[in-house]
Design an enzyme around this catalytic site. Structure first.
Site, short mmCIF file in Angstrom:
data_model
loop_
_atom_site.label_atom_id
_atom_site.label_comp_id
_atom_site.label_asym_id
_atom_site.label_seq_id
_atom_site.Cartn_x
_atom_site.Cartn_y
_atom_site.Cartn_z
N CYS A 143 0.87 -1.18 0.00
CA CYS A 143 0.00 0.00 0.00
C CYS A 143 0.91 1.22 0.00
O CYS A 143 1.90 1.26 -0.73
CB CYS A 143 -0.98 -0.03 1.16
SG CYS A 143 -0.26 -0.26 2.80
N SER A 144 0.60 2.24 0.79
CA SER A 144 1.42 3.45 0.78
C SER A 144 2.58 3.39 1.78
O SER A 144 3.72 3.70 1.45
CB SER A 144 0.56 4.68 1.08
OG SER A 144 -0.35 4.90 0.02
#
Length: 238
Positions: free
Chosen positions: A133-134
């Site tokens: 993800c981030s």
């Protein structure tokens, strides 16, 4: 070989293998990797990841995230790229939840069909796979925890694996702070970016009290028995 990869453009890319299970088996190395954002990977970084046998990337971010910070593998000729958007904790104000674990419980309870899509994909891929993800902490952390619990890795190890993110992201915390949302204070943002062990402890309590554990969660939400067997084989068999 260290679990954490030393890269130029990402700080939380690591092999989920190497952990000992309750039965004494070892989770296989070089098959499944967890990561933060891959949008700033250098050419050397890309070659390092490909050199580990990674042929599939699963990007767990929302469309606005993927558009703003495009995964370097999104159109790569040697990689099968998939984007399966899970719950984004950043869209919920921290003042409205007691802790990050609330978001993890929401993800388990409300994004079950999307999680099954992720796990079905992991079960079918033969070569190395990386999911991210981030920050490689929340959405990635929940997927990693379910995988490790399925392999019967001890609870304390799963919690430690989750908590490692805070250490790995420490070198870029100032940079992250500079881009925090305007409505969020520095203290709130640091809490959001942290990975306090109790967040994962509460999520695991919820996983077991409501669903009975990862295997029951996955099977109860539609993952087939042969797909679960495939996941276990990928995690544990030579």
């Amino acid at each position: 070989m260290e679990r954490l990869l030393k890269l130029d453009g990402a700080y939380n890319v690591r092999d989920i293998g190497g952990y000992r299970t309750l039965s004494g088996a070892i989770v296989q190395r070089g098959r499944l990797f967890r990561a933060d954002g891959l949008h700033q990977l250098s050419q050397r970084d890309q070659e390092t990841i490909l050199g580990l046998g990674v042929k599939t990337i699963v990007d767990l971010r929302f469309d606005d995230e993927t558009a703003a910070k495009k995964d370097v593998f999104a159109e790569h000729s040697e990689v099968d790229y998939h984007n399966i958007s899970l719950v984004n904790p950043a869209t919920t104000k921290l003042s409205e939840i007691s802790n990050l674990s609330d978001m993890y419980k929401i993800l388990l309870d409300q994004s079950n069909s999307l999680l099954i899509e992720v796990f079905r994909l992991i079960a079918t891929v033969k070569e190395g796979l990386l999911f991210h993800c981030s920050a490689g902490k929340d959405r990635t952390g929940v997927v990693a925890a379910l995988l490790l619990d399925l392999a019967e890795v001890p609870r304390e190890t799963i919690i430690s694996d989750y908590a490692e993110t805070e250490t790995n992201l420490a070198p870029i915390m100032d940079e992250l702070l500079a881009h925090r949302p305007a409505e969020m204070s520095e203290a709130e943002f640091r809490l959001f970016m942290g990975s306090a062990p109790e967040n994962m402890e509460i999520m695991l309590d919820h996983l077991y009290s409501v669903y009975g554990g990862a295997e029951q969660y996955l099977s109860g939400n539609g993952l087939l028995a042969d797909e679960i067997d495939s996941l276990k084989h990928k995690l544990l068999k030579g």
